[in-house]
Design a protein around this motif. Structure first.
Motif, mmCIF file in Angstrom:
data_model
loop_
_atom_site.group_PDB
_atom_site.id
_atom_site.type_symbol
_atom_site.label_atom_id
_atom_site.label_comp_id
_atom_site.label_asym_id
_atom_site.label_seq_id
_atom_site.Cartn_x
_atom_site.Cartn_y
_atom_site.Cartn_z
ATOM 1 N N GLU A 47 -4.163 -6.779 -6.175
ATOM 2 C CA GLU A 47 -2.923 -6.003 -6.254
ATOM 3 C C GLU A 47 -2.150 -6.051 -4.939
ATOM 4 O OE1 GLU A 47 -3.336 -2.389 -9.178
ATOM 5 O OE2 GLU A 47 -5.206 -2.546 -8.034
ATOM 6 N N ASP A 48 -2.852 -6.140 -3.827
ATOM 7 C CA ASP A 48 -2.181 -6.224 -2.524
ATOM 8 C C ASP A 48 -1.364 -7.505 -2.385
ATOM 9 O OD1 ASP A 48 -3.252 -3.814 -1.841
ATOM 10 O OD2 ASP A 48 -4.893 -4.641 -0.635
ATOM 11 N N ASP A 49 -1.800 -8.567 -3.074
ATOM 12 C CA ASP A 49 -1.076 -9.838 -3.005
ATOM 13 C C ASP A 49 0.294 -9.734 -3.662
ATOM 14 O OD1 ASP A 49 -3.069 -11.359 -1.654
ATOM 15 O OD2 ASP A 49 -4.212 -11.440 -3.513
ATOM 16 N N LEU A 81 2.173 -7.095 -3.576
ATOM 17 C CA LEU A 81 3.032 -6.347 -2.660
ATOM 18 C C LEU A 81 3.297 -7.129 -1.376
ATOM 19 C CD1 LEU A 81 1.393 -2.826 -3.094
ATOM 20 C CD2 LEU A 81 3.591 -3.575 -4.024
ATOM 21 N N GLY A 82 2.244 -7.743 -0.832
ATOM 22 C CA GLY A 82 2.366 -8.416 0.458
ATOM 23 C C GLY A 82 2.729 -9.881 0.382
ATOM 24 N N GLY A 83 2.720 -10.445 -0.828
ATOM 25 C CA GLY A 83 3.007 -11.866 -0.979
ATOM 26 C C GLY A 83 1.738 -12.694 -0.933
ATOM 27 N N GLU A 106 1.203 -15.370 0.700
ATOM 28 C CA GLU A 106 0.989 -16.104 1.949
ATOM 29 C C GLU A 106 -0.362 -15.749 2.573
ATOM 30 O OE1 GLU A 106 3.637 -14.354 1.231
ATOM 31 O OE2 GLU A 106 5.231 -15.853 1.010
ATOM 32 N N GLY A 107 -0.800 -14.516 2.363
ATOM 33 C CA GLY A 107 -2.067 -14.094 2.958
ATOM 34 C C GLY A 107 -3.272 -14.350 2.081
ATOM 35 N N ASN A 108 -3.058 -14.905 0.886
ATOM 36 C CA ASN A 108 -4.178 -15.184 -0.019
ATOM 37 C C ASN A 108 -4.719 -16.587 0.264
ATOM 38 O OD1 ASN A 108 -5.581 -16.214 -2.474
ATOM 39 N ND2 ASN A 108 -5.060 -14.206 -3.297
#
Length: 376
Positions: A218-220, A222-224, A226-228
């Motif tokens: 779920e954080d992906d 919101l945060g995009g 790019e951090g996955n």
């Protein structure tokens, strides 16, 4: 048309199925094999064109195109030899036209990740997980191919040239599978009708078209992405296979599945996206099967009809009723985009000569708005 949702245990298959079908039919529990018998659901294909026509006509009935999704229990290593409930699950996959392969692309210590031993949790590694599922399908295919190859080689020794020709490419296919490569990456001869017939009879599991549904956290959202660290790996793998990788958060999609249209619209605006991951997945699945829709409109009903790409007008008419195909005279066709460019003014379309009269050889295009004329 039927799409099987496959993947290792606990990667989010049943959660995704629940979201796709807006139901809670499929158990979504944190333990392997919580899905035993496959759950099936008929799902509407999102189509803004149909929505617009229904709004214009204030139609009594709106009927979208549909596809069927089947939630198949999680496979583990050794399924081809019967591990877990392998043989049964592979049989369920064989009945599907294409696969949605759910791949875990998030970290969560509270959700056990199983690859081989249900009592031995492992780290998240999407490429290893893809290989684990592919290998089971490949091994099942290899057994089928080798059995047929043996029969054709035996027949070839009697001077049967057709058997010899088939044995030649079957041997190449067997070598391809032995190298742990799926049949969908094998260079089949699409111009060889005999080969096409043999392929249908073989029913190769690893030849089925596939979409990788990358289940992100779920954080992906919101945060995009790019951090996955996982999604780019799957995307690269899919591109190499000529497949598609779509990021989707199954848990979030399940949470909003029962929301009102207004609530979904507000959610999409808040997230800054045009459509839900589910809508994208459903449309991509429809495309994966080589399907398109033509439209019929009117006060009584506006409807999207499913046909394969390349279908000619009489056969498309037959989707409505067999009499339409049998007594086909012609089709009155307006491309949806043409209609939109004329502000949905049917009189203006006809006045400009943009409504076409098409005959028996016309290949129907996606989004054609059609009225069929027939006589029986």
């Amino acid at each position: 048309m039927k799409l099987g949702i496959v993947g290792l245990p606990n990667v989010g298959k049943s959660t995704l199925f629940n979201a796709i079908t807006s139901t809670r039919n499929a158990q979504a529990a944190n333990y392997p094999f919580c899905t035993i018998e496959p759950n099936a659901g008929i799902v509407a294909v999102p189509d803004p064109r149909l929505d617009k026509l229904a709004e214009l006509w204030q139609t009594d009935k709106k009927t979208p195109a549909t596809v069927e999704f089947v939630d198949i229990a999680g496979l583990v290593k050794g399924a081809a030899q019967g591990a877990g409930l392998g043989n049964k699950f592979l049989g369920h996959i064989r009945e599907c036209d294409a696969l949605v392969h759910v791949v875990r692309c998030f970290d969560d210590d509270n959700i056990v990740h199983v690859v081989e031993d249900v009592n031995k949790p492992e780290s998240v590694d999407p490429l290893r997980d893809i290989d684990a599922i592919d290998l089971e399908l490949i091994l099942a295919d290899l057994e089928v191919v080798n059995n047929r190859l043996g029969r054709q080689q035996k027949a070839a020794k009697t001077g049967n040239k057709n058997a010899a020709a088939e044995a030649a490419w079957l041997a190449e296919l067997a070598a391809h599978l032995e190298a742990e490569k799926p049949a969908r990456t094998f260079a089949f001869d699409e111009a060889d009708d005999a080969q096409k017939t043999a392929r249908r009879e073989l029913g190769l599991l690893s030849a089925k078209p596939v979409i990788y549904a990358c289940n992100v956290g779920e954080d992906d959202l919101l945060g995009g992405l790019e951090g996955n660290p996982y999604f780019p790996l799957v995307k690269e793998r899919a591109e190499a296979e000529g497949a598609l990788a779509l990021p989707i958060c199954a848990k979030t999609e399940e949470d909003i599945a029962d929301a009102t249209p207004e609530e979904k619209h507000a959610f999409l605006q808040e997230m800054g996206i045009a459509s839900t991951g589910l809508d994208q997945l459903i449309q991509a699945s429809y495309d994966l099967l080589g399907l398109i829709s033509f439209l019929t409109d009117g006060k009584k009903e506006c409807r999207a009809w499913t046909i394969r790409k390349g279908t000619k007008a009489p056969q498309a008419a037959g989707k409505i009723h067999s009499d339409f195909e049998r007594g086909f005279i012609r089709a009155q066709v307006i491309a949806y985009d043409t209609l939109a460019e004329c502000n949905f003014d049917y009189a203006a379309v006809k006045a400009k000569g943009l409504q076409r009269t098409e005959g028996k050889e016309y290949v129907v295009q996606d989004g054609d708005v059609i009225e069929f004329l027939f006589n029986v």
